[in-house]
Scaffold this motif. Structure first.
Motif, PDB file in Angstrom:
ATOM      1  N   SER A 683       0.858  -1.338   0.075  1.00 55.00           N
ATOM      2  CA  SER A 683       0.027   0.138   0.158  1.00 55.00           C
ATOM      3  C   SER A 683       0.702   1.225  -0.073  1.00 55.00           C
ATOM      4  N   LYS A 686       0.267   3.652   2.798  1.00 59.22           N
ATOM      5  CA  LYS A 686      -0.909   4.856   2.997  1.00 59.22           C
ATOM      6  C   LYS A 686      -2.201   4.016   3.312  1.00 59.22           C
ATOM      7  N   THR A 688      -6.386   3.408   2.802  1.00 59.55           N
ATOM      8  CA  THR A 688      -7.214   3.449   1.866  1.00 59.55           C
ATOM      9  C   THR A 688      -8.018   4.576   2.128  1.00 59.55           C
ATOM     10  N   GLU A 689      -8.308   5.192   0.971  1.00 55.73           N
ATOM     11  CA  GLU A 689      -9.279   6.611   1.053  1.00 55.73           C
ATOM     12  C   GLU A 689     -10.568   6.362   1.718  1.00 55.73           C
ATOM     13  N   GLY A 690     -10.909   6.975   2.562  1.00 56.42           N
ATOM     14  CA  GLY A 690     -12.105   7.129   3.257  1.00 56.42           C
ATOM     15  C   GLY A 690     -12.181   6.102   4.433  1.00 56.42           C
ATOM     16  N   SER A 691     -11.027   5.514   4.775  1.00 64.57           N
ATOM     17  CA  SER A 691     -10.868   4.270   5.763  1.00 64.57           C
ATOM     18  C   SER A 691     -10.808   4.950   7.096  1.00 64.57           C
ATOM     19  N   LYS A 692     -11.402   4.433   8.288  1.00 68.36           N
ATOM     20  CA  LYS A 692     -11.452   4.929   9.522  1.00 68.36           C
ATOM     21  C   LYS A 692     -10.211   4.378  10.155  1.00 68.36           C
ATOM     22  N   ASN A 694      -5.778   3.968  10.188  1.00 62.97           N
ATOM     23  CA  ASN A 694      -4.596   4.596   9.570  1.00 62.97           C
ATOM     24  C   ASN A 694      -3.897   3.400   8.928  1.00 62.97           C
ATOM     25  N   GLU A 698      -4.829  -0.532   9.348  1.00 64.19           N
ATOM     26  CA  GLU A 698      -5.259  -1.595   8.369  1.00 64.19           C
ATOM     27  C   GLU A 698      -4.406  -2.537   7.751  1.00 64.19           C
TER      28      GLU A 698
END
Length: 807
Positions: A683, A686, A688-692, A694, A698
């Motif tokens: 990744s 970084k 995932t966009e919109g994930s709650k 970090n 993740e």
């Protein structure tokens, strides 16, 4: 590394029959050579460069006609009168004679018969002979009578007596079943006449037998777990085949090694136990990854990718186990070193089989690799969109309260570690055999009749060839001999007198120890300049007081040698065993530092992190401490009465437990955390966009979700294999199987699946922190296969294969 293993996996898949044939030839060749050249195993434990070994060398140098104490073949037969009777009665004396007559008629291997016969009639003659010899040797009459009493074959109350002899064989292991049967039949002859008869001694120990049922039970349970894991009979069978081949080559190779070195009987059992567990697990990880890769690749590519990624983890997991086993050599105990090397060789074979033979088997299986599906298991494993797995639910729960999870784990495992402070180490002896055995009954009756020290005699050797005739410590004793010689008109030899004086000096010095029941001379060399003494302690072999006495005597030994110029030593089975125990206890810290230190470096290389290895090390200490604690609770303290004969823990179990548990713990650390690291590196660090969550959170959740199920299966398989060995008759194997099973249980489920993810959640990005200077000097090995994945995706970007249903 990943790219190399990728190529090896693909080649093995294509050249399947070549690989299978090669492994078959290796297995058959090693088996044939083992059958042709093996020299059998030994039950003797030896130790170089210890005080007892040096004393043994001194003994053999001065008494070459005697047998090495470690190679003793003595047999003790003890008789006990019925309640309220003595052995002097005509009925009981005849019962004893029936035993002796049966031995004379049916056992033709009896030697060293000075103290052999009916003790009721033999004892008066023996005591008189000892008195005469002692007085003739210059001892006062009261000391001579004390010596005779100490060698008495009959207890003071006349209710217990014994006789002793040697078996005329080179080693105790050479005693045949027929000879044991003759002794058992003789004992039955006495029992039929109403007296209690039991036997023990080095020459009458039960033969060391490793029963094959443990492996069968372990494999059967592993097969059930594999079936539940894959939902397929075919897939479940492949790890078992691979593991059996690896263990077969390892154990046969160990047997072949007996052609060149002496190996202890338990060596192959430990290699089989460890090799079987890791062999199944390593194949399991690769097949699990292979099934996942089939959803986006063809079979050959999937095998290559599975071996390149999961195979990389297998290599490093196996390497940690091998390091832990080979590092046992730091103890400088020959038999322990060979045990470690044998197990390490078996683990190496298991790794190589998993990387090559397993892909070849998958090649042969082809589309049938996941056939033979069991309907209800297939439905159970079917993926339901939007439904979380148990692993995902658990790791998200840990994420909510990581501090609480760590506190519970530390408290629980810390509490279980407390009993380990009472750990008492010893080596096998009659006094620690199961209560139901004749050997244990013999030892207990001997202790009842003659004191506990009768079971733990020391052999003191004194070499006075270099005695100092002018030593001040001997002057009074030498002067007394000179006066006697002048009075008798005999020739006086000052050096000879000094030698005799040194023997008396040793007797006087050693007899002042409060824990010494008696010490006496029992033999003198032909030239008169060396003697052997029998020292009888007050305490039993496993009693701490016996070890303390040995320590005190050796301090005195140095003082006596310096004061007189003689060379002396203390040997015998108990001092030799105690030296082994002390050596093992002394190197425990060094061994732990070496193994943990090397593993931390290895984990730094794998994960490019400082904190991950530290967390892994702390977790290991918690799990191995708890394993020690429960082992002491059950096997030493006899908690709940589940262990029929609790007693001291076998001396070399702790160091082996530390090594093997650490290696296996790092297995799960590598497999679980590498899945997390793989997600984090792929990744680019970084989220995932919109994930709650970090990026670290993740990666921990995704990696844990992907790896939890297979790690759970692997841990259950290991625990099953180890626990199955509790049924073995050999105490060390039983205890070791229990301790390893407990260690894996605590490490896999408490540490790797709770403590480690909780610590990573708390550490956040610090989890993957490493100083730049350290990152530069450590080699990069790409265990996650990031470069391999990127290369494969670049090559197949325009023509990805259709997914394959591998469920």
């Amino acid at each position: 590394m990943a790219k190399l293993l990728y190529r090896i996996g693909k080649w093995s898949f294509r050249a399947k029959w070549v690989v299978i044939t090669a492994w078959a030839i290796i297995l058959v060749a090693i088996g044939a050579c083992a059958l042709a050249f093996q020299q059998g195993y030994s039950d003797v434990f030896s130790l170089k460069d210890t005080p007892s070994q040096k004393a043994t060398d001194l003994y053999m140098q001065n008494f070459p006609e005697e047998k090495n104490p470690l190679q003793g073949t003595g047999v003790n037969i003890v008789f006990k009168a019925p309640e309220g009777e003595t052995l002097d009665s005509e009925k009981n004396t005849e019962a004893i004679q029936a035993v002796i007559d049966s031995l004379n008629e049916n056992l033709d291997a009896i030697t060293n018969t000075t103290r052999y016969g009916n003790p009721i009639t033999l004892n008066p003659q023996l005591e008189e002979m000892v008195k005469e010899q002692s007085v003739a040797g210059g001892l006062p009459e009261d000391m001579a009578e004390s010596d005779a009493k100490n060698l008495s074959l009959v207890s003071d109350d006349r209710t217990i007596a014994y006789t002793t002899f040697d078996m005329d064989v080179p080693l105790a292991a050479d005693v045949t079943d027929e000879q044991r049967a003759a002794i058992n039949n003789a004992m039955d002859a006495g029992r039929e006449k109403g007296i209690e008869v039991e036997a023990g001694g080095a020459g009458f120990g039960d033969p060391i037998v490793i029963e094959e049922g443990s492996e069968i039970v372990g494999v059967a349970i592993a097969a059930i777990i594999l079936i539940f894991t894959f939902g397929s009979l075919y897939a479940a069978g492949m790890p078992l085949i691979a593991a059996i081949v690896g263990v077969g080559i390892g154990s046969l190779g160990t047997t072949l090694a007996t052609a060149w070195v002496t190996l202890n009987n338990v060596t192959p059992a430990l290699a089989v136990m460890i090799g079987l567990a890791v062999g199944i697990d390593y194949s399991l990880f690769i097949i699990f990854r292979y099934r996942r890769e089939l959803t986006r690749m063809d079979k050959e590519e999937a095998v290559g990718m599975a071996v390149g990624t999961a195979g990389s983890a297998v290599v490093f997991a196996g390497l940690t186990v091998i390091i832990a086993l080979v590092a046992l050599a730091v103890a400088n105990i020959t038999f322990l070193t060979y045990m470690g090397l044998s197990a390490a060789f078996t683990v190496l074979m298991s790794v190589l089989v998993a990387l090559t033979l397993l892909p070849a088997i998958l090649g042969v299986a082809g589309d049938r690799a996941f056939k033979g599906k069991i309907p209800f298991l297939e439905r159970r494993q079917a993926h339901r969109p939007g439904r979380s797995t148990m692993g995902e639910k658990w790791v998200k729960f840990v994420h909510k309260a990581p501090g609480l999870v760590i506190a519970i784990v530390v408290f629980a495992l810390g509490a279980l570690t407390i009993p380990a402070s009472q750990l008492h180490l010893s080596l096998p002896s009659d006094t620690q055999s199961d209560y139901t055995t004749t050997q244990r009954k013999q030892a207990d009756i001997m202790a009842e009749g003659f004191g506990e020290g009768i079971n733990s005699p020391f052999l003191v050797v004194v070499d006075a060839h270099d005695v100092n005739p002018d030593a001040p410590a001997l002057s009074a004793l030498v002067a007394a001999q000179k006066t006697t010689a002048e009075a008798n008109g005999t020739e006086f030899d000052q050096k000879k007198a000094a030698a005799q004086a040194s023997f008396l000096y040793v007797l006087q010095k050693y007899s002042t120890n409060v824990d010494v029941k008696h010490i006496q001379m029992i033999g003198q060399s032909d030239d008169g300049y060396a003697v052997q003494m029998l020292l009888t302690p007050e305490s039993s072999p496993e009693n701490e007081a016996t070890n303390d006495l040995i320590t005190s005597l050796r301090i005195q030994q140095t003082e006596v040698d310096d004061a007189t110029g003689i060379s002396s030593g203390i040997t015998g089975l108990v001092p030799i065993q105690q030296d082994i125990t002390n050596r093992l206890s002394g190197v425990m810290g060094v061994y732990l530092a070496i193994v943990v230190g090397l593993a931390i470096i290895l984990l730094m290389i794998i994960f490019r992190s400082v904190m991950i290895p530290l967390v892994a090390g702390v977790g290991f200490l918690l799990s191995v401490g708890a394993a020690f604690g429960v082992t002491v609770l059950f096997w030493q303290e006899g908690l709940w009465g589940l262990v029929p004969t609790p007693g001291p823990i076998i001396a070399f179990m702790p160091i082996f437990l530390i090594g093997v548990c650490f290696g296996l713990a790092m297995d799960y650390q590598v497999f679980l955390v590498s899945a997390m690291r793989e997600r984090f590196t792929h990744s680019g660090g970084k989220a995932t966009e919109g994930s709650k969550y970090n990026a670290v959170e993740e990666s921990v959740i995704a990696g844990f979700t992907n790896g939890a199920r297979v790690v759970t299966a692997a841990a259950l398989i290991m625990i099953s294999v180890f626990i199955a060995f509790i049924s073995q008759p050999l105490p060390f194997i039983r205890i070791f199987g229990f301790a390893l099973g407990a260690g894996v249980l605590f490490d896999a489920f408490f540490i790797r699946m709770a403590f480690v993810p909780a610590a990573m959640f708390i550490l956040g990005r610090s989890t993957w922190w490493m100083p730049r200077w350290l990152d530069k000097i450590l080699p990069s090995l790409d265990i996650e296969g990031k470069a391999l994945e990127e290369a494969w995706e670049a090559e197949h970007r325009d023509a990805l294969p259709s997914p394959v249903d591998a469920r």
